[in-house]
Motif scaffolding. Sequence first.
Motif, PDB file in Angstrom:
ATOM      1  N   MET B  96       0.096  30.647  56.549  1.00 45.87           N
ATOM      2  CA  MET B  96       0.620  30.473  57.908  1.00 45.87           C
ATOM      3  C   MET B  96       0.217  29.095  58.442  1.00 45.87           C
ATOM      4  O   MET B  96      -0.765  28.521  57.991  1.00 45.87           O
ATOM      5  CB  MET B  96       0.031  31.498  58.866  1.00 45.87           C
ATOM      6  CG  MET B  96       0.054  32.895  58.379  1.00 45.87           C
ATOM      7  SD  MET B  96      -0.936  33.910  59.493  1.00 45.87           S
ATOM      8  CE  MET B  96      -1.068  35.373  58.507  1.00 45.87           C
ATOM      9  N   ASP B  97       0.960  28.629  59.435  1.00 50.26           N
ATOM     10  CA  ASP B  97       0.568  27.356  60.025  1.00 50.26           C
ATOM     11  C   ASP B  97      -0.592  27.568  60.995  1.00 50.26           C
ATOM     12  O   ASP B  97      -1.045  28.700  61.223  1.00 50.26           O
ATOM     13  CB  ASP B  97       1.768  26.657  60.690  1.00 50.26           C
ATOM     14  CG  ASP B  97       2.304  27.434  61.877  1.00 50.26           C
ATOM     15  OD1 ASP B  97       1.716  28.479  62.213  1.00 50.26           O
ATOM     16  OD2 ASP B  97       3.310  27.006  62.469  1.00 50.26           O
ATOM     17  N   HIS B 150       1.646  22.942  64.223  1.00 51.31           N
ATOM     18  CA  HIS B 150       2.565  23.394  63.174  1.00 51.31           C
ATOM     19  C   HIS B 150       2.204  22.870  61.798  1.00 51.31           C
ATOM     20  O   HIS B 150       2.998  22.961  60.861  1.00 51.31           O
ATOM     21  CB  HIS B 150       3.990  23.020  63.550  1.00 51.31           C
ATOM     22  CG  HIS B 150       4.455  23.793  64.750  1.00 51.31           C
ATOM     23  ND1 HIS B 150       4.674  25.144  64.705  1.00 51.31           N
ATOM     24  CD2 HIS B 150       4.640  23.416  66.034  1.00 51.31           C
ATOM     25  CE1 HIS B 150       5.018  25.574  65.909  1.00 51.31           C
ATOM     26  NE2 HIS B 150       5.002  24.537  66.746  1.00 51.31           N
ATOM     27  N   ALA B 151       0.998  22.343  61.687  1.00 47.52           N
ATOM     28  CA  ALA B 151       0.556  21.880  60.369  1.00 47.52           C
ATOM     29  C   ALA B 151       0.082  23.068  59.542  1.00 47.52           C
ATOM     30  O   ALA B 151      -0.252  24.132  60.070  1.00 47.52           O
ATOM     31  CB  ALA B 151      -0.570  20.876  60.538  1.00 47.52           C
ATOM     32  N   ARG B 152       0.095  22.886  58.246  1.00 46.91           N
ATOM     33  CA  ARG B 152      -0.521  23.871  57.358  1.00 46.91           C
ATOM     34  C   ARG B 152      -2.027  23.628  57.372  1.00 46.91           C
ATOM     35  O   ARG B 152      -2.452  22.471  57.248  1.00 46.91           O
ATOM     36  CB  ARG B 152      -0.009  23.687  55.931  1.00 46.91           C
ATOM     37  CG  ARG B 152       1.422  24.054  55.745  1.00 46.91           C
ATOM     38  CD  ARG B 152       1.546  25.506  55.382  1.00 46.91           C
ATOM     39  NE  ARG B 152       2.862  25.995  55.781  1.00 46.91           N
ATOM     40  CZ  ARG B 152       3.214  27.275  55.783  1.00 46.91           C
ATOM     41  NH1 ARG B 152       2.338  28.189  55.434  1.00 46.91           N
ATOM     42  NH2 ARG B 152       4.402  27.652  56.148  1.00 46.91           N
ATOM     43  N   ALA B 155      -3.589  21.359  54.845  1.00 44.43           N
ATOM     44  CA  ALA B 155      -3.238  19.939  54.858  1.00 44.43           C
ATOM     45  C   ALA B 155      -4.142  19.144  55.805  1.00 44.43           C
ATOM     46  O   ALA B 155      -4.074  17.924  55.848  1.00 44.43           O
ATOM     47  CB  ALA B 155      -1.777  19.783  55.264  1.00 44.43           C
TER      48      ALA B 155
ATOM     49  N   GLU D 158      -0.628  40.448  56.762  1.00 38.21           N
ATOM     50  CA  GLU D 158      -0.946  39.387  55.825  1.00 38.21           C
ATOM     51  C   GLU D 158      -2.446  39.090  55.824  1.00 38.21           C
ATOM     52  O   GLU D 158      -3.058  38.879  54.777  1.00 38.21           O
ATOM     53  CB  GLU D 158      -0.155  38.134  56.180  1.00 38.21           C
ATOM     54  CG  GLU D 158       0.530  37.518  54.985  1.00 38.21           C
ATOM     55  CD  GLU D 158       1.596  36.534  55.419  1.00 38.21           C
ATOM     56  OE1 GLU D 158       1.404  35.349  55.148  1.00 38.21           O
ATOM     57  OE2 GLU D 158       2.593  36.949  56.051  1.00 38.21           O
ATOM     58  N   ALA D 296       3.088  15.994  53.715  1.00 38.28           N
ATOM     59  CA  ALA D 296       1.908  16.841  53.556  1.00 38.28           C
ATOM     60  C   ALA D 296       1.517  17.523  54.859  1.00 38.28           C
ATOM     61  O   ALA D 296       1.022  18.650  54.863  1.00 38.28           O
ATOM     62  CB  ALA D 296       0.750  15.989  53.045  1.00 38.28           C
ATOM     63  N   ALA D 297       1.752  16.853  55.967  1.00 38.75           N
ATOM     64  CA  ALA D 297       1.233  17.357  57.229  1.00 38.75           C
ATOM     65  C   ALA D 297       2.121  18.426  57.854  1.00 38.75           C
ATOM     66  O   ALA D 297       1.670  19.185  58.694  1.00 38.75           O
ATOM     67  CB  ALA D 297       1.062  16.205  58.213  1.00 38.75           C
ATOM     68  N   THR D 298       3.369  18.475  57.466  1.00 36.64           N
ATOM     69  CA  THR D 298       4.244  19.466  58.091  1.00 36.64           C
ATOM     70  C   THR D 298       4.455  20.647  57.182  1.00 36.64           C
ATOM     71  O   THR D 298       4.407  20.543  55.970  1.00 36.64           O
ATOM     72  CB  THR D 298       5.625  18.867  58.411  1.00 36.64           C
ATOM     73  OG1 THR D 298       6.070  18.186  57.249  1.00 36.64           O
ATOM     74  CG2 THR D 298       5.580  17.963  59.589  1.00 36.64           C
ATOM     75  N   GLY D 299       4.699  21.742  57.797  1.00 36.59           N
ATOM     76  CA  GLY D 299       5.007  22.925  57.008  1.00 36.59           C
ATOM     77  C   GLY D 299       5.909  23.811  57.824  1.00 36.59           C
ATOM     78  O   GLY D 299       5.785  23.875  59.046  1.00 36.59           O
TER      79      GLY D 299
END
Lengths: 400, 282, 297, 303
Positions: B96-97, B150-152, B155, D158, D296-299
Amino acid sequence: MARWALAPLALIAGLAIAACGSSSGSSESGGSKEASSGTIPVTFVADQTGLVSYVGEKVIAGMKLAVEEINSSGELGKRKIVLSIANSNSDTATATTQMAAAVKSNAVAVFGPALSAEALATAPLAQRAKVVDIGTLSEDTGFLPIGNYIYRLTCSQLRYDPLIVEHVAKLGLKSTKIVYASDNPTLSEETTEHMVPELEKAGVKVQGTVGVPSTTTEFSSLATKLESGNPESIGLMVVGAANPDLITALRHSGYKGVIWGEQSATAGALVPAGELANGFFYAVDYTESLPYESSKKFTELFKQKHPKEIPYGYDANGYDAMKAFAKAVSLEGSGPVTRESVLKGMQKEAASGGFEGASGKTIFVGPEHRDIAVPGVLVEWKDGAEHIVKLGTPGLEQQQ
Amino acid sequence: MSAAPLLEVRDASVRFGGVHALRGAELSVSTGSLCGLIGPNGSGKSTLVNVISRLTKLTGGALLMDGDEIDSLSADRARAAGIARTFQTVRLLPSMDVLANVMLGGATHFAQRSVAVNWLWPPRRANANRTARQAALVALERVGMAAHAHARPQALPYGQQRRVEIARALASRPRLLLLDEPTAGMSHHEREEVGDLLMELRREGLTQVLVEHDLAMIHRVCDHAHALNFGRVIASGSTQEVAADPGVREAYLGHGSSGERAQDSERAQESGPPESPAKVSQ
Amino acid sequence: MLQQLINAIVFGSVLTLFSLGLSLAWGTLDVLNLAHGAVFVFAGFITYELTKDSTMSFVPTLIVASLAAGAVTLALELVAFRRIRLHFPARRQAELSMLVVSVGAATVIGEVVSHQTSEAAFSPPASAFSIHRYSLGGSVGITNIQILIVVAAIIVAVALDQGIRRTRYGRAIRALAYDPTTTQLLGVNVGAVAAATMFLAGALAGLAGVMLAIYLGGEEVATGQDYLLTAFAILIVGGVGSIRGAIVSAYLIALAETAVVAYGPSQWRDGVAFLLILVMLLVRPQGLFARRRFQRA
Amino acid sequence: MAIASISSWYAGNETLIQNILIYALLAFSVQVVLRAGVFSLAGIGFYAIGSYTAALLLKKGWPTVPSILAAVLLCILLGYLLALLLVRLRDLYLAMATVAFDLMVGVVATNWTGLTGGPLGVTGIPLVMGTLPIFLTAVGAMLLLGLLQRGVLGRSFEAIREDEPLALTLAIDTSRYRHFAFVISCVLGCLAGAYHALLFGTIEPTDAGFELIVLALSMVIIGGFRSWAGALLGAILLTWLPLELTSVGSWLNLVYGGLMIVLATWLPGGLLDALRALLRLPARLRLLLRSPSSLAATGEERG
């Protein structure tokens, strides 16, 4: 509406459209299906893999042999049978899927799978589509009543019970014990409903019946149990490796009496038991040395095609099923073959007294003459081969 | 130090099989204070945090919040009652983010209610998602991570991941925050920042328990401290007093570099009870 | 009665040989290897192949077939299990994946064997091992292969038990079972220990497979699956990973099944194992013989 | 024209669709628990219980809907009781216990001849089931399962799967959630069994044996266990493949086995994950071309 919900809703919409449109069109147009000139397409929904693949593969081999013979002999004029194999994977759902695809195709007849659950679930599809379904090895009593398009060719043990009972009595055996596969529908019913009363009637004392799950592999404790009370014979109504395993366990624990069994001991199932299985007898619908002309022809053909293998009842079963079909086609003349003409042909064939197949003279029995019966033969296993003890008569159980 | 204690641990002992992780530990945290917990590796700090957050059951002693016995509470109930925590290792869910991770911390009320109703009653779902989202955004803002919502998590740099963890703990507006070595593995600068954050939270009135290795950090942010060794509290009082305690100095000098091994066994304990029975038992 | 007791002891020895490898793999590596039964049948198949046309004698056959079974399991470890262990950090995901791999492997091995044997039961010829029966008075007796199975089970059980207690490899296995991370830090080559363990587990299945192929009269692919289900009951009753537990419960279950077949409703025989699994997991999930307390998360 | 061709396609593939839908329900029953980190295969046992209950009631003269409802209610009750007993078990232990339960159901069905017809099973069940009710049930299940894996509720499951102690400290009553997933799984298995029995008119005790357990698990693993869509994908593939793989003939199961090894080792998310990655590929490439560092920074938020 969230994006994720679209997928199921689109599915609803799609199928709804399809279902509405098909409500009129889904009535099977089977009767009018006609093969392109010169070919006769048929489909065999066979247990190519899974639990009874050892049966399926042999039936397929026999059926292919018959197709080759029929096509090359010109028995059907210039028309050629084209056989498609659909794998049922020995499982009901796959079998029904395959059967549905088969009746949708241009096949003019279908051959059904061996397991009774599969046979029972697939036959209604054929009946609804009005296409002749010749069941192979399906013994369930509920099978034929499904409809007038349903035929079967099976080496039903029921048919051979008298042969075995007679031989047990003839050998002068006074007592017996029977072990049966308690989770096998056919065998458990046959043992308790037929074998026991018939043996008792013939003067053989049944000291007891023992049910074991067909998953059993280690039989020493069962052997000890069977031997107690010293029955003069022991009957095995079990499947697969349980046959050689039980014989081995009984002989190794010192049992000296007679052991007899049923048809699942055929097809080389006894080979692993080696010499210990000598003298074991059972009834089948075909064995290599049958004296009938048509049987010799099959044996010869088989040997040509598979020089290293021995033909067994399952091969003969597939061969005969195809022969029955070919005879029906030839009886309907040389015109185009349709699903309707196959049915008519089958009915004519039944009325005209059957055909000569790998197992000998074969007739159509039962209330509507849709049960194809072979004479059968009682064999004894000796040194790795079946030896004929007594020839049967077709439709024996009808006379009783 | 005059306020009534929010949390009290009395004569707490915990045994894992034959190992004593805590033997008669005493602890008292007053409302609004920032209490430091120090001690060498394997001294029982993490076990004590696990006991307070109810992941570990006491084998003896008592645990009180506002004077009420809470040792019978399950961990989820404890969180609902206002005890939030972070872990020694980062435990953000990689699937999840950042926002979704923190939202899990902001939905503690929802999480305690009937699953079937939560599932099938749209207003409750919508409401829960909305309030959790708001709480999460506020908490992320609070720790300075709103830009990375909204980043992972995987990361992000390590320091920022720890901040997200603190945000997740804050999202449910807890009454007591347990921080298990929140600055471990951080750069000096990052540590300073986290220290500032904790002091700010304290000024807003949040009671905190900080497990920390670094005496300087304890010294800078905490009101008072407890030192543990061998599962016992060996010193408590103001941070200066504890730091000056000869027992504490001995424990630190004696075990200061006792190696990876003890730390790892503690880490293994910290991850909660094993999920399967004993294995090879010869 | 005495005969049935002998039968139970022989059956218990068969089960011991079969389930020790399974217990070892699950106990130390968290691999519930559903391919164990297929490997077992594979060894029987190798025995059959080696003896059907040649005059290869019993002992070399036994060794070759056991090594082949070990090699198959080792291959599985190297191809799949090792990768899963390294790449799936979550234990739950790793366990599931390894279970699924083993189901797939069981299918593949089973299909290959059944193709090679035309789906029929197979057995080494009687010349591979000639069986004699020794009378113990009255109708009671025992055959030489039965004696061999019991002796083999005792030797393997004692060797494995002592090996795990006393050898360097045994200590590594115990450490691995207790805590893989720490074991690695202590300088144990976890990959090598895992590979050795899986090889040993496979070879044990192989040993059982060879003996059984000769003893039973005929093996088929389904035979392995049936033993596998009984072996699960043994592991659960004995406590997973406990070698002594597995041995004791193998004999207990053999006794129970023999009693049901000999004196009870034999068609319920399969129910014994399944019921034992259920009851044990409910009443004493750590097994009869595990020392450490079962923790509920 | 288009409608007509869809219709004729549908008419010819109705049985395939029915089987896919029934298997989808069964696959959902395994997926819903796996996603919650509950390794239960009890759904297959309830497949048998559901099929016997519905079939026997129908043969007794009950109407269709009450028969199915009664089966579902029975399964809820039994599932709840079983959950009470089993839910404290974890992972492989739970898998083992539920497999034992499934096989025990089979043993009872084989031997309780008076009730179940013994090894012969139940035949001549009235063929009252059509495609539409199965289809609506399956779609309903998809919608509800979709809801179950969305939002905070979905993420709670989850969290339970990925890190149970963490979930506890997030106020999630994990045992209640696990319990819930277990019962839902039982109901889905029950429905699949009941529909199968009423559609094909025959049940045998061996129908819900070890093979079905392996098949259901294969579907979920091959398709992807994290979403109902994966389970559906698996059900479609494994029902449809035998039709397409006639050329491999008797090597069919070898192909399945190999596929399972490869997927479980290299693609734990199943084919669904691979499909998603493939669909995202163009977007990611575009992003990469525009600003390589931003990747890399966005998901994206996952469904």
